[in-house]
Design a protein around this motif. Structure first.
Motif, short mmCIF file in Angstrom:
data_model
loop_
_atom_site.label_atom_id
_atom_site.label_comp_id
_atom_site.label_asym_id
_atom_site.label_seq_id
_atom_site.Cartn_x
_atom_site.Cartn_y
_atom_site.Cartn_z
N LEU A 48 4.98 -12.98 2.97
CA LEU A 48 4.29 -11.73 3.47
C LEU A 48 2.82 -11.61 2.54
O LEU A 48 1.85 -11.29 3.06
CB LEU A 48 4.68 -10.28 3.08
N LEU A 51 0.37 -13.99 4.15
CA LEU A 51 -0.54 -13.62 5.38
C LEU A 51 -1.80 -12.95 5.12
O LEU A 51 -2.16 -12.40 4.26
CB LEU A 51 0.42 -12.54 6.24
N SER A 53 -5.04 -10.42 6.82
CA SER A 53 -5.26 -9.59 7.32
C SER A 53 -6.56 -9.09 7.27
O SER A 53 -7.35 -9.36 6.63
CB SER A 53 -4.27 -8.35 7.00
N LYS A 60 -0.42 -7.30 8.82
CA LYS A 60 0.82 -7.97 8.47
C LYS A 60 2.06 -7.31 8.66
O LYS A 60 2.07 -5.97 8.54
CB LYS A 60 0.62 -8.08 6.88
#
Ligand code: PEP
Length: 239
Positions: A48, A51, A53, A60
């Motif tokens: 996570l 990721l 964004s 995410k």
């Protein structure tokens, strides 16, 4: 919380238990997003923080959350921890979790409560088995899942429903477009509170069927499993 009404449609990639660091780097180099659409990438928790964004339309997402908020629950990740990692969406009640991890409506509801309290949008997955469909029980199953999984605090601004017929997930099979439209309309009319709720379709969405599915009037976007792992395919789906 994200304002869902800003978007013409919402596309969620569910990578399931797939991906690695190199895959993620290459994925974001090729991912092509469009400003009117909300794009959410749900990776395994370990990734996570990697990721990417943006505040406008790329978010995410997590694939699950604990029913607990803190304490001696080894291996769990709480909604608050997800919110600290800037997670804006979280799948709950995916059929694979119901099937392989014995997840029940009551725990799905608790997870949704925790997420809403932490300003994360739960994407509550519902869907019937092939046996239920053949016995014309689709609506009965969905009504029960929705009434038992959605918390009292859920509304069209803080919760999404994903209709995922279990027999369509990862099989290449899909309901007819008429069936998808009928089920989505049924969900939105179950309770006046849900009239405006976003209902996504999931189950063997591919670049060849996504445009038609997404054009149905009660479909607000798609939850994409297998095809989201190929970024070129996912780009076509969200284009
Ligand atoms: C899913 O994982 O939610 C899903 C819909 O998978 P697939 O697109 O592979 O059917």
């Amino acid at each position: 919380m994200i304002n869902l009404s800003n978007f013409s449609s919402i596309f969620i990639a569910n990578w399931k238990l797939n991906g690695n660091i190199e895959f993620i780097d290459q994925y974001y180099q090729k991912l092509s997003i469009n400003s009117e659409k909300c794009i959410v990438i749900c990776s395994p928790n370990i990734f996570l923080s990697r990721l990417i964004s943006n505040p406008n339309n790329l978010f995410k997402g997590a694939q699950d959350v604990s029913t607990y908020n803190q304490g001696a629950f080894t291996g769990e990740v709480s909604a608050h921890m997800l919110s600290e990692e800037n997670i804006k969406f979280c799948l709950v009640g995916h059929s694979e979790r119901r099937q392989h991890f014995n997840e029940e409506n009551s725990s799905i509801k608790q997870k949704a409560i925790n997420l809403i309290e932490n300003k994360i949008i739960p994407v509550i997955c519902v869907g019937e088995t092939l046996e239920a469909k053949e016995n014309k029980l689709t609506k009965t199953v969905l009504k029960k899942q929705i009434s038992n999984c959605l918390p009292e605090t859920a509304n069209f601004q803080n919760t999404i429903i994903a209709y995922e017929p279990i027999w369509a997930i990862g099989t290449g099979l899909t309901p007819t477009f008429e069936e998808i439209e009928e089920v989505h309309s049924y969900i939105k009319n179950l309770n006046p509170k849900f009239n405006q709720i976003k209902v996504l379709y999931g189950g063997s969405v591919k670049s060849s069927n996504s445009a038609k599915i997404n054009s149905l009037s009660n479909v607000d976007g798609c939850l994409v499993g297998g095809a989201s792992l190929e970024v070129d395919d996912f780009n076509l789906i969200i284009s």
